[in-house]
Design an enzyme around this catalytic site. Structure first.
Site, PDB file in Angstrom:
ATOM      1  N   ASP A 236       0.819  -1.223   0.000  1.00 56.64           N
ATOM      2  CA  ASP A 236       0.000   0.000   0.000  1.00 56.64           C
ATOM      3  C   ASP A 236       0.849   1.267   0.000  1.00 56.64           C
ATOM      4  OD1 ASP A 236      -2.373  -1.345   0.177  1.00 56.64           O
ATOM      5  OD2 ASP A 236      -2.511  -1.182   2.343  1.00 56.64           O
TER       6      ASP A 236
ATOM      7  N   LYS B 227      -3.243   4.243  -3.075  1.00 54.83           N
ATOM      8  CA  LYS B 227      -3.575   5.506  -3.742  1.00 54.83           C
ATOM      9  C   LYS B 227      -2.297   6.197  -4.147  1.00 54.83           C
ATOM     10  CE  LYS B 227      -7.466   6.685  -0.882  1.00 54.83           C
ATOM     11  NZ  LYS B 227      -8.095   7.583   0.024  1.00 54.83           N
TER      12      LYS B 227
ATOM     13  N   MET C 114      -7.462   8.622  10.211  1.00 62.76           N
ATOM     14  CA  MET C 114      -8.197   9.225   9.082  1.00 62.76           C
ATOM     15  C   MET C 114      -9.089  10.364   9.565  1.00 62.76           C
ATOM     16  SD  MET C 114      -9.170   5.694   7.070  1.00 62.76           S
ATOM     17  CE  MET C 114      -9.219   4.549   8.441  1.00 62.76           C
TER      18      MET C 114
END
Ligand code: SAH
Length: 279
Positions: free
Chosen positions: A45, A67, A187
């Site tokens: 990741d 991402k 987050m």
């Protein structure tokens, strides 16, 4: 069944689902280090740091599934499918995620999928950002004089709910604020303005100290100290972005004495010069 001595030796067609810790290679476990030598395929990741990627042997085939540059990551189903496909092709797969795979890491979904497909797997926990990040910022998440409990929450849920928001709807933020002297948010940057208001509505003082620790445990670590009242303004003024861990509670004040890692303090005065362009 695996034993502690053999699981990192890796049989062809098996998967190790592991956490890399938050970034500093010193926080990588010996188990993951051994698995890096034993695997032939790595699926990783965006939160696996460049410092840790530098330890991957050149012979290992790499698959990035995170991402990058603001583009959304490939979906969870597609990641599951990649793991299944590689394992069924007889690869020795190391699936490496930032922090701990079972702490807001969707590792449970991946392990479930492997289990359903009959693929042998083992799990190597990692040092989670919500514990290591505050430590590297000089913040003990428990202190006898402050708290006998600590809550770990995500500040973001996906997909967007009916009201067009991403603040987790299953969390009663007012009650959490009243029950937990210290809150660690994963987050949490985007929704902190809303969450701060709700914690205040639940009775927390607007002067409660808040720390935002970005790229914790890496040479890029930056820490901003603010309060529930000021957090929204400070975040927008300094354009603080993920990945950041947020600590809310009086333990943040210990940083005044316990800060030890680099020159990581970000303030409204210095943030214009210290801002980083990285994602
Ligand atoms: N499984 C990970 C968490 C993944 S969720 C773990 O156990 O740490 C992603 C969130 O983790 C980020 O938005 C941020 O809140 C936090 N995070 C992960 N790595 C971080 C780091 N190096 N610095 C600050 N926050 C980090």
């Amino acid at each position: 069944m695996h034993t502690v001595d053999t699981y990192t030796s890796m049989a062809p067609g098996s998967v190790i689902l592991a956490g890399s810790g938050p970034g500093d290679p010193n926080l990588l476990t010996l188990g993951v280090y051994k698995a890096l030598q034993a695997c032939d395929t790595l699926v990783y990741d965006a939160l696996v740091s460049p410092e840790i990627m530098a330890l991957v042997p050149a012979s290992v085939e790499q698959h990035f599934v995170g991402k990058r540059g603001g583009h959304p990551s490939i979906g969870q189903e597609a990641i599951n499918a990649i793991l299944v496909q590689l394992a069924k092709a007889g690869k020795k797969v190391l699936r490496l995620k930032g922090g701990d795979p079972f702490v807001f890491g969707r590792g449970g979904e991946e392990a479930y999928c492997l289990s359903c497909e009959g693929i042998p797997f083992s799990i190597i926990p990692g040092v989670t950002a919500g514990v290591a990040g505050p430590a590297y910022a000089g913040i003990p998440i428990t202190h006898r004089d402050v708290n006998a409990n600590v809550a770990f929450l995500t500040g973001h849920e996906s997909p967007t709910n009916a009201a067009g928001e991403t603040v987790p709807t299953t969390v009663d933020w007012e009650s959490v604020g009243a029950a937990f002297p210290v809150i660690v948010l994963y987050m949490g940057v985007k929704n902190l303005p809303t969450i701060a208001k709700r914690l205040i509505a639940g009775g927390r003082s607007g002067e409660t100290p808040v720390a935002l620790i970005r790229w914790a445990t890496t040479p890029r670590q930056q820490t901003m100290i603010t309060t529930l009242n000021r957090a929204a303004d400070d975040i927008s003024e300094c354009k603080i972005k993920p990945p950041s861990i947020v600590v809310i509670g009086e333990v943040v004040n210990y940083r005044d004495h316990l800060s030890w890692f680099a020159d990581d303090t970000l303030t409204r005065d210095n943030c214009k010069n210290k801002l980083r362009d990285d994602e």
